[in-house]
Design a protein around this motif. Sequence first.
Motif: not given
Length: 187
Positions: A65-71, A89-91, A123-127
């Motif tokens: 999820a973090i990689r996807e957000l970063g992209a 995030l839903q995925a 959660t902290t890392r995703i936020r």
Amino acid sequence: MSPEQRREMIIRTAIPLITEYGSAVTTAKIARAAGIGEGTIFRVFADKDELLKACIAEALSPEHAIRELGAIDVSQPLPDRLAEAAEALQAHMDRLGAIIGSLGHGGGKHPGTVRGAGRDESTTRIRAALTELLEPDKAALRRPPEQIAALFIGLLFTQPRTEDEPDLTSQELVEVFLHGALSGGAK
């Protein structure tokens, strides 16, 4: 192939099979799907239970999820960035729910457990990754990007499900989040 690459390949192959068959999946089926001998699994994992725990830990990991957000391209308009973030995030939650649900797991003491420190760190890392997506619009936000990120995650993961109404699309969720519940003509 290094031992770590072999381990990752086995886990990646096993997760969809565990999602489909639950704990009834056999190591022979996983080995066939991976194109390896069953003995290779037991050179990497002590037993099937260790393999299942490794798959749960992988499903709980926020890395994908973090990689996807970063992209996500931060030059896009904020609504588009948030819609992409909502989908990523839903995925992540769907993957997590599928594997844990198929194993009948209730959040016990597996590595990277759903409850406790593993969840808090995730959660902290995703936020933090979501906060980075909000930074370009910091001046236009009513609250600090960190707080907006936390609110968005809260809304995303607590969407009420109703029988009469379909779930909100990512775009609809973002519209309600950014512009509130009132329609354009309402005052």
